[in-house]
Design an enzyme around this catalytic site. Structure first.
Site, PDB file in Angstrom:
ATOM      1  N   ARG A 123      13.460 -14.134   8.201  1.00  0.00           N
ATOM      2  CA  ARG A 123      13.802 -15.260   9.090  1.00  0.00           C
ATOM      3  C   ARG A 123      13.114 -16.555   8.647  1.00  0.00           C
ATOM      4  O   ARG A 123      12.006 -16.525   8.100  1.00  0.00           O
ATOM      5  CB  ARG A 123      13.446 -14.906  10.534  1.00  0.00           C
ATOM      6  CG  ARG A 123      14.304 -13.756  11.019  1.00  0.00           C
ATOM      7  CD  ARG A 123      14.003 -13.358  12.422  1.00  0.00           C
ATOM      8  NE  ARG A 123      14.355 -14.402  13.362  1.00  0.00           N
ATOM      9  CZ  ARG A 123      14.092 -14.326  14.663  1.00  0.00           C
ATOM     10  NH1 ARG A 123      13.476 -13.258  15.144  1.00  0.00           N
ATOM     11  NH2 ARG A 123      14.436 -15.296  15.469  1.00  0.00           N
ATOM     12  N   GLN A 170      10.786 -22.419  20.057  1.00  0.00           N
ATOM     13  CA  GLN A 170       9.673 -21.857  19.272  1.00  0.00           C
ATOM     14  C   GLN A 170       8.997 -22.949  18.452  1.00  0.00           C
ATOM     15  O   GLN A 170       7.772 -23.002  18.370  1.00  0.00           O
ATOM     16  CB  GLN A 170      10.186 -20.739  18.368  1.00  0.00           C
ATOM     17  CG  GLN A 170      10.657 -19.529  19.164  1.00  0.00           C
ATOM     18  CD  GLN A 170      11.201 -18.419  18.296  1.00  0.00           C
ATOM     19  OE1 GLN A 170      11.305 -18.560  17.075  1.00  0.00           O
ATOM     20  NE2 GLN A 170      11.545 -17.300  18.910  1.00  0.00           N
ATOM     21  N   ASP A 321      20.318 -16.721  23.471  1.00  0.00           N
ATOM     22  CA  ASP A 321      20.211 -15.278  23.217  1.00  0.00           C
ATOM     23  C   ASP A 321      21.377 -14.489  23.823  1.00  0.00           C
ATOM     24  O   ASP A 321      21.479 -13.278  23.617  1.00  0.00           O
ATOM     25  CB  ASP A 321      18.889 -14.740  23.775  1.00  0.00           C
ATOM     26  CG  ASP A 321      17.703 -15.259  22.971  1.00  0.00           C
ATOM     27  OD1 ASP A 321      17.884 -15.610  21.788  1.00  0.00           O
ATOM     28  OD2 ASP A 321      16.589 -15.317  23.534  1.00  0.00           O
TER      29      ASP A 321
HETATM   30  C1  S3P Z   1      12.286 -18.197  22.407  1.00  0.00           C
HETATM   31  C2  S3P Z   1      13.090 -19.186  21.910  1.00  0.00           C
HETATM   32  C3  S3P Z   1      14.413 -18.946  21.309  1.00  0.00           C
HETATM   33  C4  S3P Z   1      14.948 -17.561  21.653  1.00  0.00           C
HETATM   34  C5  S3P Z   1      13.908 -16.496  21.525  1.00  0.00           C
HETATM   35  C6  S3P Z   1      12.724 -16.790  22.440  1.00  0.00           C
HETATM   36  C7  S3P Z   1      10.971 -18.547  22.969  1.00  0.00           C
HETATM   37  O1  S3P Z   1      14.313 -19.050  19.904  1.00  0.00           O
HETATM   38  O2  S3P Z   1      16.047 -17.251  20.824  1.00  0.00           O
HETATM   39  O3  S3P Z   1      14.435 -15.234  21.879  1.00  0.00           O
HETATM   40  O4  S3P Z   1      10.366 -17.726  23.681  1.00  0.00           O
HETATM   41  O5  S3P Z   1      10.507 -19.674  22.711  1.00  0.00           O
HETATM   42  P1  S3P Z   1      14.451 -20.472  19.147  1.00  0.00           P
HETATM   43  O6  S3P Z   1      13.338 -21.326  19.549  1.00  0.00           O
HETATM   44  O7  S3P Z   1      14.403 -20.128  17.690  1.00  0.00           O
HETATM   45  O8  S3P Z   1      15.791 -21.000  19.565  1.00  0.00           O
END
Ligand code: S3P
Length: 442
Positions: A123, A170, A321
């Protein structure tokens, strides 16, 4: 050894259930607890592999993390007080754990090697490396953009202003957590709102976070560095992303009525439910309430005849998600459902845009990917064929979504591996069977 399973056409699904705690809030409660002085008591923590890996990592960094009769307890070391780990930090399948922890480790004068399973090591991490490098963190080898990577932190970091190049909570969270370790103010500009748990929880633990709504849309989030965080109680609400699978099952299996208790209804997370209502779903949020600074409801879902919709681009962050399970629901709607703005799905546990379309096609559902848009032609009053074998690519949400498809398609649906469901929702199989679903080893 993988564990393939097959789901069969179900009689109606009925009952009231609780799903485990929200994954995003669970990770953050352990991390902020580790960065606080004093004790953080967490009730309702999601005890799934991804979160347990975060717990192990926080312990390896010197926090005391333990399970108690009442839940979980974290005795932290204060902002900047974590210790260099003795071995690798292994996050398993966990993207959130690894990316947020980079912001934390990066703010300490230590080295730590980050690693994970085969899926996580594929990833993209460049999205985290870029802003953290601007703040002064270094990474080895310096030409790699995926795990395994050694993070070479620095104390103090330099505060930055960073505009998110993609809608990612994230990335936002990694920068804000790093910003705790920088003097002055670190600003993240998000052109589109993403889940706001980090901001809310940072405030709950005593950090100063200012949020400005920008005139051209989006938000500027400013965290004041050199913060002192203090342990706080956290009650984790039910995960709306896990509840989505149960809600979808109730919608597509005739005669069903399922209530899922105490689900987080924070508007940065409920795009899936908004979309289902637009499709004509009989969904009601009962007992809406506020607890621990967030909103919760019991979600009642009844079998419904659905019509296709176009899901707008700007809804993607609030249901990112949920697209695999929405695509499965769309297979039962009358007409073609079009989902725009799904580029970020390619960077999930698998390339979810490809794996969702492939799973549908394997089961006789017409699905098409065009750039970042997924279209699914629903069968309306007829059932989808089913009978296919779905490749899950180490992706928990692909596994769950396609087991749900088999509950209402003509022939059983087989998924090639269900082990990864334990990364986010270990109770899934038991809860589904309790509602009346038949899911067997294949
Ligand atoms: C999350 C953010 C999302 C999500 C992941 C959890 C988080 O990812 O898809 O399951 O807890 O901040 P991205 O920030 O890559 O969109």
């Amino acid at each position: 050894m993988p564990t393939p399973r097959q789901s069969h056409r179900a009689p109606s699904l009925n009952g009231t259930v609780r799903v485990p705690g929200d994954k995003s809030i669970s990770h953050r409660s352990l991390m902020l607890g580790a960065l606080s002085t004093g004790v953080t008591r967490v009730t309702g923590l999601l005890e799934a592999e991804d979160v347990l890996n975060t717990a192990k990592v926080m312990a390896a960094l010197g926090a005391k993390v333990q399970r108690t009769d009442a839940g979980w307890e974290v005795r932290g070391r204060g902002v900047g007080g974590l210790l260099e780990p003795m071995g690798d930090l292994d996050f398993g399948n966990g993207g959130t754990g690894s990316r947020l922890a980079m912001g934390i480790v990066g703010g300490h004068g230590m080295r730590a090697r980050f690693t994970g399973d085969h899926s996580l090591c594929k990833r993209p991490m460049g999205r985290i490396l870029d802003p953290l490098s601007q703040m002064g963190v270094r990474f080895e080898p310096c030409d790699r953009r995926t795990l395994p990577l050694t993070v070479i932190g620095r104390s103090p970091l330099a505060p930055i202003e960073y505009t998110l190049p993609m809608a990612s909570a994230q990335v936002k969270s990694a920068v804000l957590l790093a910003g705790l370790h920088a003097p002055g103010i670190t600003t993240v500009i998000e052109p589109e709102a993403t889940r706001d748990h980090t901001e809310r929880m940072l405030r709950h633990f005593g950090a100063r976070v200012d949020i400005e709504l920008l005139p051209k849309g989006g938000r500027a989030i400013r965290v004041h560095g050199d913060a002192e965080l203090e342990g706080r109680p956290v009650v984790v609400p039910g995960d709306p992303s896990s509840a989505a699978f149960l809600a979808a099952a109730a919608l597509i299996v005739p005669g069903s009525e399922v209530t899922i208790a105490a689900i987080l209804t924070n508007p940065t997370r409920t795009g899936f439910y908004t979309t289902l209502k637009e499709m004509g779903a009989d969904i009601t949020f009962l007992n809406e309430r506020e607890e621990g600074g967030d909103t919760l409801a019991d979600v009642r879902v009844r079998y419904s005849k659905l019509k296709a919709v176009t899901v707008p681009y700007d809804r993607a962050p609030s249901m990112i998600d949920e697209y695999p399970i929405l695509a499965v629901v769309a297979a039962f709607a009358e007409g073609e459902t079009v989902m725009h703005g799904l580029g970020e799905l390619k960077a999930k546990e698998s390339d979810r845009l490809a794996s969702t379309a492939a799973g549908l096609i394997a089961n006789g559902v017409a699905a098409k990917v065009d750039g970042d848009t997924l279209s699914v032609r629903g069968s309306g009053s007829q059932r989808p064929k089913g009978g296919g074998l779905v490749a899950t690519h180490m992706d928990h949400r692909i596994a769950m979504a396609f087991l749900i498809l088999g509950l209402a398609s003509d022939a059983p649906v087989t998924v090639d591996d269900t082990d990864f469901i334990a990364t986010s929702f270990p109770e899934f199989m038991g809860l589904m069977q309790g509602l009346g679903a038949v899911i067997e080893l294949a």
